[in-house]
Design an enzyme around this catalytic site. Structure first.
Site, short mmCIF file in Angstrom:
data_model
loop_
_atom_site.label_atom_id
_atom_site.label_comp_id
_atom_site.label_asym_id
_atom_site.label_seq_id
_atom_site.Cartn_x
_atom_site.Cartn_y
_atom_site.Cartn_z
N GLY A 156 18.81 -10.48 -28.67
CA GLY A 156 17.62 -9.69 -28.98
C GLY A 156 17.73 -8.99 -30.32
O GLY A 156 16.74 -8.84 -31.04
N ARG A 157 18.94 -8.57 -30.67
CA ARG A 157 19.14 -7.89 -31.96
C ARG A 157 18.97 -8.85 -33.13
O ARG A 157 18.40 -8.48 -34.16
CB ARG A 157 20.53 -7.23 -31.96
CG ARG A 157 20.57 -6.00 -31.08
CD ARG A 157 21.95 -5.51 -30.69
NE ARG A 157 21.80 -4.38 -29.78
CZ ARG A 157 22.77 -3.93 -28.98
NH1 ARG A 157 23.96 -4.51 -28.99
NH2 ARG A 157 22.54 -2.91 -28.17
N TYR A 214 11.32 -6.96 -20.36
CA TYR A 214 12.72 -6.55 -20.21
C TYR A 214 12.75 -5.07 -19.87
O TYR A 214 12.21 -4.23 -20.62
CB TYR A 214 13.45 -6.82 -21.53
CG TYR A 214 14.90 -6.42 -21.60
CD1 TYR A 214 15.89 -7.24 -21.06
CD2 TYR A 214 15.29 -5.25 -22.25
CE1 TYR A 214 17.24 -6.89 -21.16
CE2 TYR A 214 16.62 -4.90 -22.37
CZ TYR A 214 17.59 -5.72 -21.82
OH TYR A 214 18.92 -5.37 -21.93
N SER A 246 7.76 -3.15 -23.23
CA SER A 246 6.84 -4.03 -23.97
C SER A 246 6.18 -5.02 -23.02
O SER A 246 6.87 -5.72 -22.28
CB SER A 246 7.60 -4.78 -25.06
OG SER A 246 8.08 -3.89 -26.04
N ASN A 289 22.41 -8.96 -27.40
CA ASN A 289 23.04 -9.54 -28.59
C ASN A 289 22.07 -10.48 -29.29
O ASN A 289 21.87 -10.41 -30.51
CB ASN A 289 24.32 -10.29 -28.20
CG ASN A 289 25.46 -9.36 -27.85
OD1 ASN A 289 25.50 -8.21 -28.30
ND2 ASN A 289 26.39 -9.85 -27.04
N ASN A 310 6.01 -3.51 -66.45
CA ASN A 310 6.75 -2.25 -66.38
C ASN A 310 8.17 -2.53 -65.91
O ASN A 310 8.39 -3.04 -64.81
CB ASN A 310 6.03 -1.30 -65.41
CG ASN A 310 6.70 0.06 -65.32
OD1 ASN A 310 7.81 0.16 -64.81
ND2 ASN A 310 6.01 1.08 -65.79
N GLN A 311 9.15 -2.18 -66.73
CA GLN A 311 10.53 -2.55 -66.41
C GLN A 311 11.03 -1.85 -65.14
O GLN A 311 11.79 -2.44 -64.35
CB GLN A 311 11.46 -2.23 -67.58
CG GLN A 311 12.85 -2.84 -67.38
CD GLN A 311 13.76 -2.57 -68.57
OE1 GLN A 311 13.99 -1.41 -68.92
NE2 GLN A 311 14.28 -3.63 -69.19
N GLU A 361 16.10 -2.23 -29.10
CA GLU A 361 17.22 -3.17 -28.95
C GLU A 361 18.54 -2.51 -29.32
O GLU A 361 19.48 -3.16 -29.78
CB GLU A 361 17.01 -4.44 -29.81
CG GLU A 361 15.64 -5.10 -29.67
CD GLU A 361 15.43 -5.78 -28.33
OE1 GLU A 361 15.76 -5.15 -27.31
OE2 GLU A 361 14.96 -6.91 -28.30
#
Length: 414
Positions: free
Chosen positions: A275-276, A157, A192, A273, A311-312, A397
């Site tokens: 792609g997001r 793209y 990419s 849209n 451990n809290q 994106e």
């Protein structure tokens, strides 16, 4: 809708099996409160199981090597395409699987647990094929889509330029009409797959300034005048190459234009849209895997004479991570449904989901690394790779700052 028979097999629902020294050894199943299959139909659970099984067997064992050696795993992706993952939301008549946006999100989340970087490239490839399938004419659909759905060929793209990132409508790459061809000049940045892929979906200027002067052309590798910059050295996403794409008097047939002149920016945004949602889903997979890694580390690591799980403070942090994961997943799936239904608010919901999920999932992965202490900073431990691979999801994106702009504009308009 049609779906390859391979997805009728039964697969086990497992977390990613990581390479030696980095394996996640769970002593119990996934806690129901973060179970990604909750609320899904039986068919969707089937898709999810097959994707998880593929991620576990075919991706996770190689995730570290692909990252370290910067390998673009084309054969693994072609195996994924045999399961229908090369054109998930592309129509079946050209080789796609014809699934919904929600189904797609479920699949990308599952695959991302095995290798987020590779899955993210696959999501971009799927977006490109969908753009050709949706906006191309019949001849274009049948010429390009079958080989892309099978991943015999791969797509990139091409929108971002050195001088136009978030301000995409100011792009300068030009396509001058000469008879039944365009002559293309300019360059694209951060692409990419650039240089390794076969098909380039390119936004270029055929008219005046602004978005209405932009058209969309499809170029094939080997076109005279098409060249590539050096392979970029990146923090993450190392299983996919990133290069500049350069056009010097590239002659492209008018028959390679998607839609009408001036429709390119609209096509690009509609692609984004989805792609997001896709990239947010990849973030969900990385965050889910990181929660499981943190959960296991807390149960086996001892300090001050007792397990960290006692451990809290760490219990509370783990609870917050799980809560944010589930909230992000619900938001992404809601936006995917809206996009599938063509709702008026779909674009802004996609922006909200991308903003929230990528921010929260990065914070989850980063906290998981922190829980590992010094071990989390070693490349023998998978959590650091999830952190590196999803950091860029807050940038690409559409940056998360632009997502905020889209949401605010929607709230304040009129």
């Amino acid at each position: 809708m049609a779906w390859p028979g391979a997805l009728r097999v039964t697969a086990r629902l497992l977390p990613p099996r990581l390479p030696a020294g980095r394996r996640l050894r769970l002593r119990r199943g996934i806690a129901s409160c973060i179970d990604p299959s909750a609320g899904l139909t039986e068919e969707q659970k089937e898709f999810q199981k097959v994707a998880l099984d593929f991620a576990t067997k075919e991706m996770a064992p190689h995730m570290a090597e692909w990252d370290e050696k910067e390998i673009f795993p084309v054969e693994t992706m072609r195996k994924a395409a045999q399961l229908g993952f090369g054109g998930i939301y592309v129509k079946p008549d050209v080789g796609g699987s014809g699934l919904s946006r929600l189904d797609t999100s479920i699949i990308f989340e599952a695959l991302s647990t095995g290798c987020t970087s590779t899955t993210a490239y696959m999501s971009i490839h799927n977006m490109c094929v969908w753009m050709i399938d949706t906006f191309g004419n019949e001849e274009q659909r049948r010429r390009f889509c079958p080989s892309l759905c099978s991943m015999e060929k791969f797509a990139s793209y091409c929108l971002t330029e050195p001088g136009s990132g978030s301000d995409a409508a100011s792009l300068l790459t030009s396509a001058q009409r000469k008879g039944d061809t365009y002559v293309l000049n300019g360059s694209k940045a951060f692409i990419s797959g650039g240089g390794d892929t076969d098909v380039y979906v390119v936004m270029c200027r055929t008219g005046g300034p602004g978005p209405k002067g932009i058209s969309c052309l499809v170029l094939e590798k080997g076109t005279p005048g098409l060249s590539f910059g050096k392979k970029e050295k990146k923090v993450g996403w190392n299983s996919q190459p990133t290069r500049a794409v350069i056009f010097e008097d590239c002659v492209v047939p008018v028959g390679n234009r998607l839609g009408a002149e001036g429709q390119g920016f609209s096509i690009a945004m509609k692609g984004l849209n989805g792609g997001r949602i896709n990239i947010a889903s990849c973030s969900l997979g990385a965050a889910h895997a990181s929660v499981l890694l943190a959960q296991e580390h807390l149960t086996v690591r001892k300090q001050f004479g007792e397990r960290l799980a006692n451990n809290q403070y760490l219990q509370f942090r783990l609870a917050e991570m799980a809560t944010r994961l589930v909230a992000a997943r619900l938001m992404v799936r809601n936006a995917a449904r809206a996009l599938q239904e063509g709702r008026e608010d779909a674009a802004v919901l996609c922006s909200m989901a991308k903003l929230f999920a990528t921010d929260e999932c990065f914070a989850i992965c980063n906290q998981a690394l922190q829980m590992h202490g010094g071990y989390g900073y070693l490349k023998d431990y998978a959590v650091q790779q999830f952190v590196r691979d999803i950091r860029v999801h807050q940038i690409l994106e559409g940056t998360n700052e632009v997502m905020r702009m889209i949401v605010a504009r929607n709230l304040l308009q009129g």
